[in-house]
Design a protein around this motif. Structure first.
Motif, PDB file in Angstrom:
ATOM      1  N   ALA A 271      71.689  51.023  14.342  1.00 30.11           N
ATOM      2  CA  ALA A 271      72.526  50.337  13.367  1.00 30.11           C
ATOM      3  C   ALA A 271      72.132  48.882  13.200  1.00 30.11           C
ATOM      4  O   ALA A 271      72.370  48.297  12.168  1.00 30.11           O
ATOM      5  CB  ALA A 271      73.995  50.424  13.778  1.00 30.11           C
ATOM      6  N   MET A 272      71.563  48.285  14.235  1.00 27.58           N
ATOM      7  CA  MET A 272      71.214  46.883  14.176  1.00 27.58           C
ATOM      8  C   MET A 272      69.727  46.717  13.878  1.00 27.58           C
ATOM      9  O   MET A 272      68.908  47.557  14.229  1.00 27.58           O
ATOM     10  CB  MET A 272      71.553  46.202  15.507  1.00 27.58           C
ATOM     11  N   THR A 273      69.384  45.628  13.208  1.00 20.74           N
ATOM     12  CA  THR A 273      67.986  45.313  12.952  1.00 20.74           C
ATOM     13  C   THR A 273      67.754  43.877  13.373  1.00 20.74           C
ATOM     14  O   THR A 273      68.665  43.045  13.317  1.00 20.74           O
ATOM     15  CB  THR A 273      67.632  45.495  11.461  1.00 20.74           C
ATOM     16  N   MET A 274      66.551  43.579  13.808  1.00 22.06           N
ATOM     17  CA  MET A 274      66.217  42.223  14.211  1.00 22.06           C
ATOM     18  C   MET A 274      65.785  41.377  13.022  1.00 22.06           C
ATOM     19  O   MET A 274      65.455  40.203  13.185  1.00 22.06           O
ATOM     20  CB  MET A 274      65.104  42.253  15.271  1.00 22.06           C
ATOM     21  N   GLU A 275      65.763  41.939  11.836  1.00 27.37           N
ATOM     22  CA  GLU A 275      65.368  41.176  10.663  1.00 27.37           C
ATOM     23  C   GLU A 275      66.384  40.089  10.343  1.00 27.37           C
ATOM     24  O   GLU A 275      67.578  40.233  10.611  1.00 27.37           O
ATOM     25  CB  GLU A 275      65.216  42.105   9.457  1.00 27.37           C
ATOM     26  N   LYS A 276      65.907  39.025   9.767  1.00 28.73           N
ATOM     27  CA  LYS A 276      66.760  37.898   9.400  1.00 28.73           C
ATOM     28  C   LYS A 276      67.725  38.319   8.298  1.00 28.73           C
ATOM     29  O   LYS A 276      67.308  38.833   7.268  1.00 28.73           O
ATOM     30  CB  LYS A 276      65.885  36.744   8.914  1.00 28.73           C
ATOM     31  N   PRO A 277      69.025  38.101   8.492  1.00 26.47           N
ATOM     32  CA  PRO A 277      69.979  38.445   7.436  1.00 26.47           C
ATOM     33  C   PRO A 277      69.747  37.623   6.173  1.00 26.47           C
ATOM     34  O   PRO A 277      69.340  36.457   6.233  1.00 26.47           O
ATOM     35  CB  PRO A 277      71.343  38.111   8.064  1.00 26.47           C
ATOM     36  N   THR A 278      69.983  38.234   5.057  1.00 19.81           N
ATOM     37  CA  THR A 278      69.958  37.536   3.774  1.00 19.81           C
ATOM     38  C   THR A 278      71.054  36.473   3.775  1.00 19.81           C
ATOM     39  O   THR A 278      72.112  36.661   4.368  1.00 19.81           O
ATOM     40  CB  THR A 278      70.200  38.552   2.649  1.00 19.81           C
ATOM     41  N   GLY A 279      70.815  35.360   3.109  1.00 20.04           N
ATOM     42  CA  GLY A 279      71.824  34.326   3.023  1.00 20.04           C
ATOM     43  C   GLY A 279      73.090  34.832   2.341  1.00 20.04           C
ATOM     44  O   GLY A 279      73.017  35.622   1.399  1.00 20.04           O
ATOM     45  N   TYR A 280      74.228  34.370   2.826  1.00 23.56           N
ATOM     46  CA  TYR A 280      75.501  34.821   2.256  1.00 23.56           C
ATOM     47  C   TYR A 280      75.563  34.593   0.752  1.00 23.56           C
ATOM     48  O   TYR A 280      76.022  35.458  -0.006  1.00 23.56           O
ATOM     49  CB  TYR A 280      76.660  34.091   2.944  1.00 23.56           C
ATOM     50  N   GLN A 281      75.122  33.444   0.297  1.00 28.70           N
ATOM     51  CA  GLN A 281      75.223  33.122  -1.123  1.00 28.70           C
ATOM     52  C   GLN A 281      74.428  34.111  -1.964  1.00 28.70           C
ATOM     53  O   GLN A 281      74.860  34.511  -3.055  1.00 28.70           O
ATOM     54  CB  GLN A 281      74.745  31.696  -1.382  1.00 28.70           C
ATOM     55  N   ASP A 282      73.244  34.523  -1.478  1.00 23.92           N
ATOM     56  CA  ASP A 282      72.457  35.527  -2.194  1.00 23.92           C
ATOM     57  C   ASP A 282      73.167  36.875  -2.195  1.00 23.92           C
ATOM     58  O   ASP A 282      73.238  37.553  -3.218  1.00 23.92           O
ATOM     59  CB  ASP A 282      71.077  35.675  -1.549  1.00 23.92           C
ATOM     60  N   ALA A 283      73.683  37.281  -1.026  1.00 22.28           N
ATOM     61  CA  ALA A 283      74.326  38.591  -0.915  1.00 22.28           C
ATOM     62  C   ALA A 283      75.589  38.686  -1.760  1.00 22.28           C
ATOM     63  O   ALA A 283      75.924  39.748  -2.280  1.00 22.28           O
ATOM     64  CB  ALA A 283      74.651  38.900   0.551  1.00 22.28           C
ATOM     65  N   ALA A 284      76.308  37.573  -1.883  1.00 23.33           N
ATOM     66  CA  ALA A 284      77.557  37.568  -2.643  1.00 23.33           C
ATOM     67  C   ALA A 284      77.353  37.212  -4.111  1.00 23.33           C
ATOM     68  O   ALA A 284      78.266  37.400  -4.918  1.00 23.33           O
ATOM     69  CB  ALA A 284      78.541  36.581  -2.018  1.00 23.33           C
ATOM     70  N   GLY A 285      76.166  36.729  -4.456  1.00 23.51           N
ATOM     71  CA  GLY A 285      75.951  36.264  -5.819  1.00 23.51           C
ATOM     72  C   GLY A 285      74.955  37.059  -6.627  1.00 23.51           C
ATOM     73  O   GLY A 285      74.788  36.803  -7.821  1.00 23.51           O
ATOM     74  N   TYR A 286      74.273  38.021  -5.997  1.00 25.69           N
ATOM     75  CA  TYR A 286      73.244  38.801  -6.694  1.00 25.69           C
ATOM     76  C   TYR A 286      73.479  40.266  -6.363  1.00 25.69           C
ATOM     77  O   TYR A 286      73.086  40.744  -5.301  1.00 25.69           O
ATOM     78  CB  TYR A 286      71.853  38.362  -6.230  1.00 25.69           C
ATOM     79  N   ASN A 287      74.166  40.984  -7.221  1.00 22.56           N
ATOM     80  CA  ASN A 287      74.458  42.382  -6.900  1.00 22.56           C
ATOM     81  C   ASN A 287      74.798  43.175  -8.154  1.00 22.56           C
ATOM     82  O   ASN A 287      74.934  42.621  -9.252  1.00 22.56           O
ATOM     83  CB  ASN A 287      75.589  42.494  -5.865  1.00 22.56           C
ATOM     84  N   ASN A 288      74.910  44.465  -7.968  1.00 17.55           N
ATOM     85  CA  ASN A 288      75.296  45.379  -9.040  1.00 17.55           C
ATOM     86  C   ASN A 288      76.737  45.824  -8.854  1.00 17.55           C
ATOM     87  O   ASN A 288      77.095  46.321  -7.795  1.00 17.55           O
ATOM     88  CB  ASN A 288      74.394  46.626  -9.052  1.00 17.55           C
TER      89      ASN A 288
END
Length: 331
Positions: free
Chosen positions: A74-91
């Motif tokens: 369930a977990m990944t060591m990849e860097k999380p996307t910035g909150y602003q990108d995740a909350a501002g760019y979506n379908n």
């Protein structure tokens, strides 16, 4: 930690309101330390009830307590996307087809009161208030990759629990083979419903074994905090090995069925969007390749693309669900 709004009149945050990354990571480390004891468990339940009781219009970001996931893979060591990108760019087409439309328009969504009706082939059908869903199982934080069929991807820390906890509670009948998810369709709150791009309400579905898989998440928050309206508040599905459109947002009904339900994008364009929609770099979309992806937040449009991973990198966890299936035909 739980962040209480000073008053119920706050509006959705601007960029200056976003929690700095160091603060967020510090909170996550604190949650890990707390997760092992009774204090952490008590806090998780209390914070979930209090922080998610958000009025409309939406309040400032309020914290949800989560614990590191015990689910393998369930977990990944990849860097999380910035909150602003995740909350501002979506379908979220109910609020418009532009990538920034949901963030601009979803403030009209009212998440209280909210109920999710469970019906169909179950021994215990019923209507669940969101407050009841919040306490149905312990909250966990899971960092999942999200891959969009359009070729972009993100890494998001979600907060929720396995959908299997709810499925177990309602006791599916032996004849149940599929789980259908129906989302809110209220034109008074959702300006995008005026478009005819889809047959509303938005409907998605999984096979029962897919829905019961431990990785399938019923999510109430992200980045340790309440789901923003544009990301599917107050409750959504996250199925990390499938393309993002399979993860239904703002769910109001869950129905158990014997026959495969019709789903929104499959009904709109069956030659482009199959029922399974597993991330598969070997199956191109009719209008573009799925072999590579662009990670949002990585140096803009000209950044080198990543290779798309089979099942979005979760092959070891979910590949057995499709043993013997033709993944070219069952796309």
């Amino acid at each position: 930690m739980l962040i209480r709004p000073r008053d119920p009149g706050f509006v959705h945050p601007q960029a200056s309101d976003i929690t700095p990354r160091a603060v967020y990571e510090g909170r996550r480390a604190w949650l890990r330390r707390m997760a092992g004891g009774a204090a952490g468990a008590a806090l998780a339940g209390w914070a979930g009830r209090e922080a998610l009781a958000q009025p409309a219009p939406p309040v400032k970001r309020a914290a949800l307590s989560g614990t590191p996931s015990a689910v393998a893979g369930a977990m990944t060591m990849e860097k999380p996307t910035g909150y602003q990108d995740a909350a501002g760019y979506n379908n979220f087409y109910e609020f418009g087809i532009g990538k920034d439309d949901p963030a601009r328009h979803a403030h009209t969504l009212k998440t209280r009161p909210w109920t999710v009706e469970v019906e169909g082939l179950v021994g215990k059908p019923g209507r669940f208030a969101i407050e009841d869903l919040l306490t149905l199982a312990p909250m966990e934080e899971r960092i999942y990759r999200l891959r969009c069929v359009e070729g972009w991807s993100m890494v998001i820390p979600w907060v929720g629990y396995s959908l299997s906890a709810l499925i177990k509670r309602v006791e599916p009948l032996g004849s149940a083979r599929y789980v259908e998810f129906v989302t809110l369709a209220d034109p008074r709150q959702m300006p995008g419903l005026r478009s005819r791009v889809l047959d509303w309400p938005y409907v998605e579905a999984l096979r029962l074994d897919e829905a019961q898989h431990p990785l399938t998440l019923l999510a109430f928050g992200m980045y340790g905090e309440v789901l923003p309206h544009q990301n599917g508040a107050p409750v959504r599905l996250v199925v990390p090995w499938k393309y993002g459109f399979k993860s239904a947002k703002s769910i109001v009904k869950i129905r158990f069925a014997e026959k495969q339900p019709g789903t929104a994008w499959n009904k709109a364009a069956a030659n482009e969007y199959g029922f399974y929609s597993n991330v598969n770099p070997g199956v191109d979309h009719p209008r573009w390749s799925q072999a590579t992806e662009r990670r949002i937040g990585e140096d803009g449009l000209f950044a080198k693309k990543r290779k798309t991973l089979l099942f979005n990198g979760y092959e070891a966890q979910v590949g057995q669900l499709y043993a013997g299936m033709d993944l070219q035909k069952n796309y």
